[in-house]
Design an enzyme around this catalytic site. Structure first.
Site: not given
Ligand code: AMP
Ligand code: TRP
Length: 319
Positions: A192, A110, A189
């Site tokens: 956002k 980050k 991956k």
């Molecule tokens: P976050 O937006 O970082 O709070 O992510 C929320 C959840 O979604 C977490 O468990 C992440 O590991 C999962 N996640 C986010 N992006 C991906 C992705 N591209 N593939 C698989 N899991 C994801």
């Protein structure tokens, strides 16, 4: 069994969140008592606009419910409705070695992408450990990118247990291997911060455009294509039946079909997959007090457990 996970309200939910975390988390409702929360304290490390944070938090609640979270089976709540978690984070931070946090990829990634290197961002995994430990969680369904944070949680729990007696259970991560990392439209991956997302509840034309923009190689229409390396196929496999996957793989290998055609099939399948959730979402949006009621009930349940665990912790450490 107690199952817990959190999702940051740092923007609009995308299908990487859905297949990586939300779908497995929803499926786990059959296997135990679930605690799912909106990680708004964590989101403050990136969203420092009060109106946006409030609105995103609410939207995540609506979207999670629309996707099938059942608030009767488990609790859905805001992280900040259980402020005891920040007290536990402080206590945990006093036994957390700096080196453990310095090794965390998420902070390095980050800040490398330009996020300010705040103390909050650095100690983010300690708050996450508190989130997990304060509910005596057994299982934590997350995407692969969160695996290291669960390892930190276990290490911190072990340190506390060694010093103060057996205070905490050691939680296990649950990472779905077929959706470890959902690719975005550029093949990296989906995230956002990479601007490569397909939103769960995006508008129809926008969603079609996003899918048509998936990056492919320059194999001509007539030539056979490699199904193993295609993000179109990876995404299609998340929503199609076994038979449909076999058929599309054969079409890849045969040649004669262009990537544009495969993208159209992917759009059709994805759009259909999320149709019942769009309908449910419209229903929820029509009852504005419903979400508030769900969140209030969730907060009450979560507070009950957090208070018990905190009494145990405070007594054990001498507060
Ligand atoms: P976050 O937006 O970082 O709070 O992510 C929320 C959840 O979604 C977490 O468990 C992440 O590991 C999962 N996640 C986010 N992006 C991906 C992705 N591209 N593939 C698989 N899991 C994801
Ligand atoms: N850090 C997680 C993410 O970005 C969100 C989160 C916060 C979380 N606390 C948690 C996930 C506790 C699981 C358990 O995705």
């Amino acid at each position: 069994m107690r199952i817990l996970s959190g999702i940051q309200p740092s923007g609009v939910l995308h299908i990487g969140n859905y297949f990586g975390m939300m779908r497995p988390a929803i499926a786990l409702q059959e296997e135990g008592e679930t605690f799912y929360f909106i990680a708004d304290y964590h989101a403050l490390t990136s969203v420092q606009n009060p109106a946006a944070l409030r609105e995103n938090s609410r939207r995540v609640a609506v979207d999670f419910l629309a996707c099938g979270l059942d608030p009767e089976q488990g609790a859905l709540f805001r992280q900040s409705d259980v402020p005891q978690v920040t007290e536990l984070a402080w206590i945990l931070s006093t036994v957390t070695p700096m080196g453990l946090l310095e090794r965390c990829h998420s902070y390095k990634d980050k800040t490398a992408r330009g996020m300010p290197a705040s103390a909050g961002l650095f100690t983010y995994p300690v708050l996450m450990a508190a989130d997990i430990l304060i509910y005596d969680s057994d299982l934590v369904p997350v995407g692969k990118d969160q695996k290291q944070h669960i390892e930190v949680t276990r290490d911190v729990a072990i340190k506390i247990n060694e010093r103060f007696g057996d205070l905490f259970k050691l939680p296990e991560p649950r990472i779905q291997s077929n959706t470890e990392t959902v690719p975005g439209v550029d093949g990296q991956k989906m995230s956002k911060s990479y601007g490569n997302t397909i939103d769960i509840f995006g508008e129809e034309n926008e969603t079609r455009k996003r899918i048509m923009s998936i990056v492919t190689d320059s194999t001509p229409v007539e030539a056979p294509k490699n199904p193993e390396t295609s993000s179109i196929l990876q995404l299609y496999s998340l929503v199609a039946t076994e038979a449909e996957i076999v058929t599309i793989k054969q079409a890849f290998a045969r040649g004669g079909t262009g990537y544009g055609e495969f993208k159209k099939q992917l759009f059709a399948r994805l759009w259909e997959y999320f149709a019942p959730m769009r309908a449910r979402r419209a229903e929820i949006m029509g009852q504005p007090t419903y979400v508030d009621e769900v969140l209030a009930r969730g907060a009450e349940r979560a507070n009950g457990i957090a208070d018990d665990v905190m009494s145990r912790v405070r007594a054990a450490v001498g507060l």
